[in-house]
Write a protein that holds these residues in place. Structure first.
Motif, PDB file in Angstrom:
ATOM      1  N   ALA A   1       8.277   9.074   0.562  1.00 24.53           N
ATOM      2  CA  ALA A   1       8.523  10.375  -0.065  1.00 24.53           C
ATOM      3  C   ALA A   1       7.520  11.401   0.429  1.00 24.53           C
ATOM      4  O   ALA A   1       6.317  11.210   0.293  1.00 24.53           O
ATOM      5  CB  ALA A   1       8.431  10.246  -1.579  1.00 24.53           C
ATOM      6  N   GLY A   2       8.021  12.491   1.018  1.00 19.85           N
ATOM      7  CA  GLY A   2       7.139  13.582   1.420  1.00 19.85           C
ATOM      8  C   GLY A   2       6.054  13.155   2.375  1.00 19.85           C
ATOM      9  O   GLY A   2       6.335  12.735   3.495  1.00 19.85           O
ATOM     10  N   ASP A   3       4.813  13.254   1.918  1.00 18.86           N
ATOM     11  CA  ASP A   3       3.659  12.926   2.760  1.00 18.86           C
ATOM     12  C   ASP A   3       3.058  11.583   2.384  1.00 18.86           C
ATOM     13  O   ASP A   3       1.838  11.410   2.393  1.00 18.86           O
ATOM     14  CB  ASP A   3       2.609  14.034   2.653  1.00 18.86           C
ATOM     15  CG  ASP A   3       3.136  15.346   3.223  1.00 18.86           C
ATOM     16  OD1 ASP A   3       3.567  15.344   4.377  1.00 18.86           O
ATOM     17  OD2 ASP A   3       3.135  16.341   2.495  1.00 18.86           O
ATOM     18  N   GLU A   4       3.904  10.628   2.048  1.00 21.04           N
ATOM     19  CA  GLU A   4       3.441   9.283   1.709  1.00 21.04           C
ATOM     20  C   GLU A   4       3.727   8.308   2.845  1.00 21.04           C
ATOM     21  O   GLU A   4       4.713   8.443   3.562  1.00 21.04           O
ATOM     22  CB  GLU A   4       4.118   8.771   0.436  1.00 21.04           C
ATOM     23  CG  GLU A   4       3.610   9.410  -0.830  1.00 21.04           C
ATOM     24  CD  GLU A   4       4.163   8.733  -2.072  1.00 21.04           C
ATOM     25  OE1 GLU A   4       3.704   9.106  -3.162  1.00 21.04           O
ATOM     26  OE2 GLU A   4       5.032   7.845  -1.964  1.00 21.04           O
ATOM     27  N   VAL A   5       2.850   7.319   2.953  1.00 13.83           N
ATOM     28  CA  VAL A   5       3.040   6.200   3.864  1.00 13.83           C
ATOM     29  C   VAL A   5       3.036   4.931   3.025  1.00 13.83           C
ATOM     30  O   VAL A   5       2.157   4.745   2.175  1.00 13.83           O
ATOM     31  CB  VAL A   5       1.919   6.129   4.923  1.00 13.83           C
ATOM     32  CG1 VAL A   5       2.049   4.865   5.768  1.00 13.83           C
ATOM     33  CG2 VAL A   5       1.939   7.365   5.804  1.00 13.83           C
ATOM     34  N   GLN A   6       4.007   4.071   3.263  1.00 12.27           N
ATOM     35  CA  GLN A   6       4.067   2.813   2.527  1.00 12.27           C
ATOM     36  C   GLN A   6       4.179   1.655   3.511  1.00 12.27           C
ATOM     37  O   GLN A   6       4.836   1.753   4.554  1.00 12.27           O
ATOM     38  CB  GLN A   6       5.250   2.801   1.558  1.00 12.27           C
ATOM     39  CG  GLN A   6       5.214   1.648   0.562  1.00 12.27           C
ATOM     40  CD  GLN A   6       6.203   1.876  -0.566  1.00 12.27           C
ATOM     41  OE1 GLN A   6       7.411   1.907  -0.337  1.00 12.27           O
ATOM     42  NE2 GLN A   6       5.711   2.025  -1.795  1.00 12.27           N
ATOM     43  N   VAL A   7       3.532   0.539   3.165  1.00 12.81           N
ATOM     44  CA  VAL A   7       3.559  -0.644   4.021  1.00 12.81           C
ATOM     45  C   VAL A   7       3.409  -1.884   3.142  1.00 12.81           C
ATOM     46  O   VAL A   7       2.745  -1.843   2.100  1.00 12.81           O
ATOM     47  CB  VAL A   7       2.427  -0.596   5.077  1.00 12.81           C
ATOM     48  CG1 VAL A   7       1.049  -0.569   4.426  1.00 12.81           C
ATOM     49  CG2 VAL A   7       2.538  -1.741   6.079  1.00 12.81           C
ATOM     50  N   ALA A   8       4.051  -2.969   3.527  1.00 14.21           N
ATOM     51  CA  ALA A   8       3.900  -4.248   2.843  1.00 14.21           C
ATOM     52  C   ALA A   8       3.041  -5.158   3.715  1.00 14.21           C
ATOM     53  O   ALA A   8       3.271  -5.271   4.921  1.00 14.21           O
ATOM     54  CB  ALA A   8       5.262  -4.894   2.580  1.00 14.21           C
ATOM     55  N   VAL A   9       2.056  -5.778   3.093  1.00 12.17           N
ATOM     56  CA  VAL A   9       1.066  -6.570   3.827  1.00 12.17           C
ATOM     57  C   VAL A   9       0.995  -7.969   3.219  1.00 12.17           C
ATOM     58  O   VAL A   9       0.966  -8.132   1.995  1.00 12.17           O
ATOM     59  CB  VAL A   9      -0.323  -5.894   3.752  1.00 12.17           C
ATOM     60  CG1 VAL A   9      -1.333  -6.619   4.620  1.00 12.17           C
ATOM     61  CG2 VAL A   9      -0.233  -4.426   4.149  1.00 12.17           C
ATOM     62  N   GLY A  10       0.952  -8.966   4.081  1.00 11.54           N
ATOM     63  CA  GLY A  10       0.905 -10.336   3.604  1.00 11.54           C
ATOM     64  C   GLY A  10      -0.449 -11.000   3.749  1.00 11.54           C
ATOM     65  O   GLY A  10      -0.614 -12.163   3.386  1.00 11.54           O
ATOM     66  N   ASP A  11      -1.436 -10.271   4.270  1.00 17.88           N
ATOM     67  CA  ASP A  11      -2.725 -10.867   4.603  1.00 17.88           C
ATOM     68  C   ASP A  11      -3.851 -10.003   4.029  1.00 17.88           C
ATOM     69  O   ASP A  11      -3.867  -8.783   4.230  1.00 17.88           O
ATOM     70  CB  ASP A  11      -2.834 -10.960   6.124  1.00 17.88           C
ATOM     71  CG  ASP A  11      -4.175 -11.463   6.590  1.00 17.88           C
ATOM     72  OD1 ASP A  11      -4.376 -12.689   6.573  1.00 17.88           O
ATOM     73  OD2 ASP A  11      -5.017 -10.623   6.954  1.00 17.88           O
ATOM     74  N   ALA A  12      -4.794 -10.630   3.336  1.00 21.58           N
ATOM     75  CA  ALA A  12      -5.880  -9.884   2.679  1.00 21.58           C
ATOM     76  C   ALA A  12      -6.813  -9.207   3.676  1.00 21.58           C
ATOM     77  O   ALA A  12      -7.305  -8.105   3.417  1.00 21.58           O
ATOM     78  CB  ALA A  12      -6.672 -10.819   1.769  1.00 21.58           C
TER      79      ALA A  12
ATOM     80  N   ILE B   1       0.855  -1.184   0.000  1.00 19.91           N
ATOM     81  CA  ILE B   1       0.000   0.000   0.000  1.00 19.91           C
ATOM     82  C   ILE B   1       0.891   1.233   0.000  1.00 19.91           C
ATOM     83  O   ILE B   1       1.762   1.378   0.860  1.00 19.91           O
ATOM     84  CB  ILE B   1      -0.918   0.044   1.238  1.00 19.91           C
ATOM     85  CG1 ILE B   1      -1.821  -1.179   1.286  1.00 19.91           C
ATOM     86  CG2 ILE B   1      -1.753   1.323   1.242  1.00 19.91           C
ATOM     87  CD1 ILE B   1      -2.624  -1.293   2.578  1.00 19.91           C
ATOM     88  N   THR B   2       0.661   2.095  -0.976  1.00 23.45           N
ATOM     89  CA  THR B   2       1.290   3.406  -0.984  1.00 23.45           C
ATOM     90  C   THR B   2       0.169   4.431  -0.869  1.00 23.45           C
ATOM     91  O   THR B   2      -0.731   4.462  -1.718  1.00 23.45           O
ATOM     92  CB  THR B   2       2.098   3.643  -2.272  1.00 23.45           C
ATOM     93  OG1 THR B   2       3.138   2.668  -2.353  1.00 23.45           O
ATOM     94  CG2 THR B   2       2.725   5.036  -2.273  1.00 23.45           C
ATOM     95  N   SER B   3       0.200   5.229   0.185  1.00 19.24           N
ATOM     96  CA  SER B   3      -0.852   6.225   0.434  1.00 19.24           C
ATOM     97  C   SER B   3      -0.238   7.609   0.455  1.00 19.24           C
ATOM     98  O   SER B   3       0.797   7.834   1.077  1.00 19.24           O
ATOM     99  CB  SER B   3      -1.536   5.959   1.774  1.00 19.24           C
ATOM    100  OG  SER B   3      -2.131   4.691   1.768  1.00 19.24           O
ATOM    101  N   ASP B   4      -0.901   8.525  -0.232  1.00 20.12           N
ATOM    102  CA  ASP B   4      -0.419   9.898  -0.317  1.00 20.12           C
ATOM    103  C   ASP B   4      -1.440  10.832   0.326  1.00 20.12           C
ATOM    104  O   ASP B   4      -2.628  10.773  -0.002  1.00 20.12           O
ATOM    105  CB  ASP B   4      -0.203  10.279  -1.782  1.00 20.12           C
ATOM    106  CG  ASP B   4       0.427  11.647  -1.932  1.00 20.12           C
ATOM    107  OD1 ASP B   4       1.492  11.877  -1.342  1.00 20.12           O
ATOM    108  OD2 ASP B   4      -0.154  12.496  -2.637  1.00 20.12           O
ATOM    109  N   GLN B   5      -0.971  11.686   1.241  1.00 18.49           N
ATOM    110  CA  GLN B   5      -1.880  12.622   1.908  1.00 18.49           C
ATOM    111  C   GLN B   5      -2.396  13.644   0.901  1.00 18.49           C
ATOM    112  O   GLN B   5      -1.639  14.247   0.154  1.00 18.49           O
ATOM    113  CB  GLN B   5      -1.157  13.337   3.051  1.00 18.49           C
ATOM    114  CG  GLN B   5      -2.057  14.260   3.846  1.00 18.49           C
ATOM    115  CD  GLN B   5      -1.326  14.947   4.982  1.00 18.49           C
ATOM    116  OE1 GLN B   5      -0.325  14.458   5.469  1.00 18.49           O
ATOM    117  NE2 GLN B   5      -1.849  16.095   5.399  1.00 18.49           N
TER     118      GLN B   5
END
Length: 199
Positions: A41-52, A4-8
């Motif tokens: 980068a900047g106002d982004e949050v990134q996470v790796a997820v292994g479970d749906a 998941i890559t989320s940008d504010q």
């Protein structure tokens, strides 16, 4: 794996929401996280997820406020996983970048890019997000109480309203529809993942 890559959204004119988002992603992801969430980068949050299930919980939490564009990438990642999501690489990360760029242009603020089946999963997730976007503050009030595991009768007592009034809020907010849709959506998302999380 899922990334998941989320940008504010509108980050230049609002407070920095990244620290609160990182904490929330940790809470909703639980044991389903493959790599802990980080500011990238900047106002982004990134996470790796292994479970749906964890993936869907994070996506629904981030989209609830309307303050995040949420991209979900599905695919392979390079193994072994590094200690930090910022150092990880692979198809899922490339797809997450594509997805967040598309999410920025979507009314529901979410997109999914996957090698196969991503368009179907994206359409279904967007339907659920649109349902939630129509929910009133009163509907969310009941949602949050029922999410604690209490009954509608107990929710009515806490709110100082009748049980019938709670039932009306539940119906208007589509809570039972969401309750049925979430596990079905998690199964759809689980079918997108190419395999187990690498060591």
């Amino acid at each position: 794996m899922y990334v998941i890559t989320s940008d504010q959204r509108d980050s230049r004119s609002s407070a920095d929401l990244v620290p609160a988002a990182v904490a929330s992603v940790r809470a909703h992801g639980g044991n389903g996280l493959a790599l802990a969430p980080e500011r990238t980068a900047g106002d982004e949050v990134q996470v790796a997820v292994g479970d749906a299930d964890a993936l869907l919980a994070i996506v629904l939490d981030l989209t609830r406020s309307g303050q995040w564009s949420v991209g979900v990438g599905v695919g392979e990642v390079e193994s072994p996983l590094p200690d930090s999501v910022r150092a990880a690489r692979g198809e899922a990360f490339v797809n997450a970048r594509d997805a967040v760029d598309r999410a920025k242009k979507a009314a529901t603020r979410v997109a999914i890019t996957a090698p196969d089946g991503g368009a179907d999963a994206e359409a279904l997730v967007r339907l659920l997000v649109e349902l939630r976007d129509r929910r009133t503050a009163e509907g969310w009030e009941v949602y949050d109480l029922l999410a604690e595991g209490i009954t509608q009768r107990e929710a009515a007592e806490r709110l100082g309203i009748s049980e019938a009034a709670v039932s009306l809020r539940v119906k208007a907010a589509g809570l039972r529809t969401e309750e049925a849709a979430v596990p079905a959506l998690a199964r759809v998302l689980a079918r997108l993942s190419p395999g187990p999380v690498p060591d």
